[in-house]
Design an enzyme around this catalytic site. Structure first.
Site, mmCIF file in Angstrom:
data_model
loop_
_atom_site.group_PDB
_atom_site.id
_atom_site.type_symbol
_atom_site.label_atom_id
_atom_site.label_comp_id
_atom_site.label_asym_id
_atom_site.label_seq_id
_atom_site.Cartn_x
_atom_site.Cartn_y
_atom_site.Cartn_z
ATOM 1 N N LYS A 85 9.100 2.808 6.483
ATOM 2 C CA LYS A 85 10.094 1.494 6.748
ATOM 3 C C LYS A 85 11.156 2.873 6.916
ATOM 4 O O LYS A 85 11.397 3.803 6.258
ATOM 5 C CB LYS A 85 9.946 1.047 5.699
ATOM 6 C CG LYS A 85 9.204 -0.217 5.663
ATOM 7 C CD LYS A 85 9.171 -1.451 5.086
ATOM 8 C CE LYS A 85 8.085 -2.626 5.067
ATOM 9 N NZ LYS A 85 7.799 -3.492 4.131
ATOM 10 N N ARG B 121 0.604 -0.955 0.042
ATOM 11 C CA ARG B 121 0.616 -1.206 0.688
ATOM 12 C C ARG B 121 0.858 -0.022 2.118
ATOM 13 O O ARG B 121 2.083 -0.168 2.055
ATOM 14 C CB ARG B 121 1.271 -2.621 1.741
ATOM 15 C CG ARG B 121 0.924 -2.681 3.263
ATOM 16 C CD ARG B 121 1.584 -4.356 3.310
ATOM 17 N NE ARG B 121 1.521 -4.895 4.763
ATOM 18 C CZ ARG B 121 2.503 -4.308 6.354
ATOM 19 N NH1 ARG B 121 2.777 -3.267 4.937
ATOM 20 N NH2 ARG B 121 1.974 -4.789 6.935
#
Ligand code: 7PM
Length: 278
Positions: free
Chosen positions: A223, A257
């Protein structure tokens, strides 16, 4: 008692941290080929992720990238369902479907999905009703605002308390609609309407969400909060991603995840070896 989640015909053991491998089927990742290319590529990615230790495969047909365009329900179904079917035909693996649309949830459930993963926490029309008609686990993620504008200027009274309050309200809504608390998974939503500082505050205080007494999921892989802190392009974020994964698991995340399953599995195995000896 052993903590598990019943994901259709398969059971997920959440006594130990488990890896959810990310499978991308958004069009930006398949600009060239058609349906065959997409399914063929999906199956080889899935085979490798299972070999590397993933217990769940997460399929996302909607790009939630900040500023991304909306996808129609029909398009999302035609992207996700054939891939779901192909995976369930060949592998004994829990497939989670990353969607916020009631129609996609319903098709996914009918085609063997094991978990519904909703970044909008079942707030869209019809989602609570669809989920009340099945027994599958559902991940409720926190997001402030909507993908188009969520990174503009996120504001909180108190970041952790606000997210906790959001979870409490969503849990109550779910229970009112007949969705048992025992099948809910919570995810504070790294990167979804949070500044860089807020994202690291969230990671520092991840353990605070344990008080809600539900399994926690963390999505940090590759991210912007990693890229922006380290000044690294997306393909240079593995070390950062592994570090955040370990920090989350150490604070109680039960599902992590990730894109890089093999490397994350190695990191978690090291953590487990140490945890067993404290
Ligand atoms: C573009 C931008 C593509 C952002 C994909 C993304 C999460 C999730 C996503 C998460 C849960 C990504 C995101 N992130 N579901 N779906 N938690 N539960 O970076 O953090 O993978 S999509």
């Amino acid at each position: 008692m052993l903590k598990t989640l019943s994901c259709a015909e398969l059971v997920l053991n959440i006594e130990i941290p488990q890896i959810m491998g990310i499978l991308n089927v958004t069009p930006d990742s398949f600009s060239d080929g058609g349906q065959f290319t997409r399914i063929d590529s999906a199956l080889s990615q899935v085979e490798k992720m299972i070999r590397d230790g993933a217990q769940i495969i997460d399929i996302g047909g909607e790009s939630t990238r900040p500023g991304a365009r909306d996808v129609s329900e029909k398009d999302e179904i035609s992207r996700v369902v054939p891939v779901l079917n192909a995976i369930k035909q060949r592998f004994d693996i829990i497939v989670s479907i990353d969607t916020s649309k009631a129609g996609v949830m319903s098709e996914a459930i009918a085609n063997g999905a094991g978990i519904i993963n909703d970044v909008r926490a079942l707030q869209n029309d019809g989602c609570l009703a669809i989920m009340s008609q099945c027994e599958l686990p559902v991940c409720l993620m926190h997001m402030q605002g909507l993908p188009r504008s969520m990174q503009t200027s996120p504001q909180y009274h108190n970041l952790i308390d606000d997210i906790k309050m959001f979870f409490e309200q969503r849990i109550e809504q779910c229970e009112q609609m007949g969705i048992n608390k025992q099948r809910l998974i919570l995810d504070p939503g790294f990167g979804f309407g949070k500044t860089l500082t807020q994202n690291y505050h969230l990671l520092a205080h991840f353990a605070d969400f344990k008080s809600l007494d539900l399994p926690l999921l963390a999505g940090l892989s590759r991210k912007s909060m990693i890229g922006n802190l380290l000044n690294r392009d997306v393909e240079q974020r593995l070390a950062g991603s592994l570090t955040t994964a370990i920090l989350a698991v150490q604070q109680g995340a039960k599902i992590i995840r990730v894109h890089d399953v093999k490397e994350t599995m190695d990191a978690i195995r090291i953590l487990n070896a140490v945890s067993e000896r404290v």
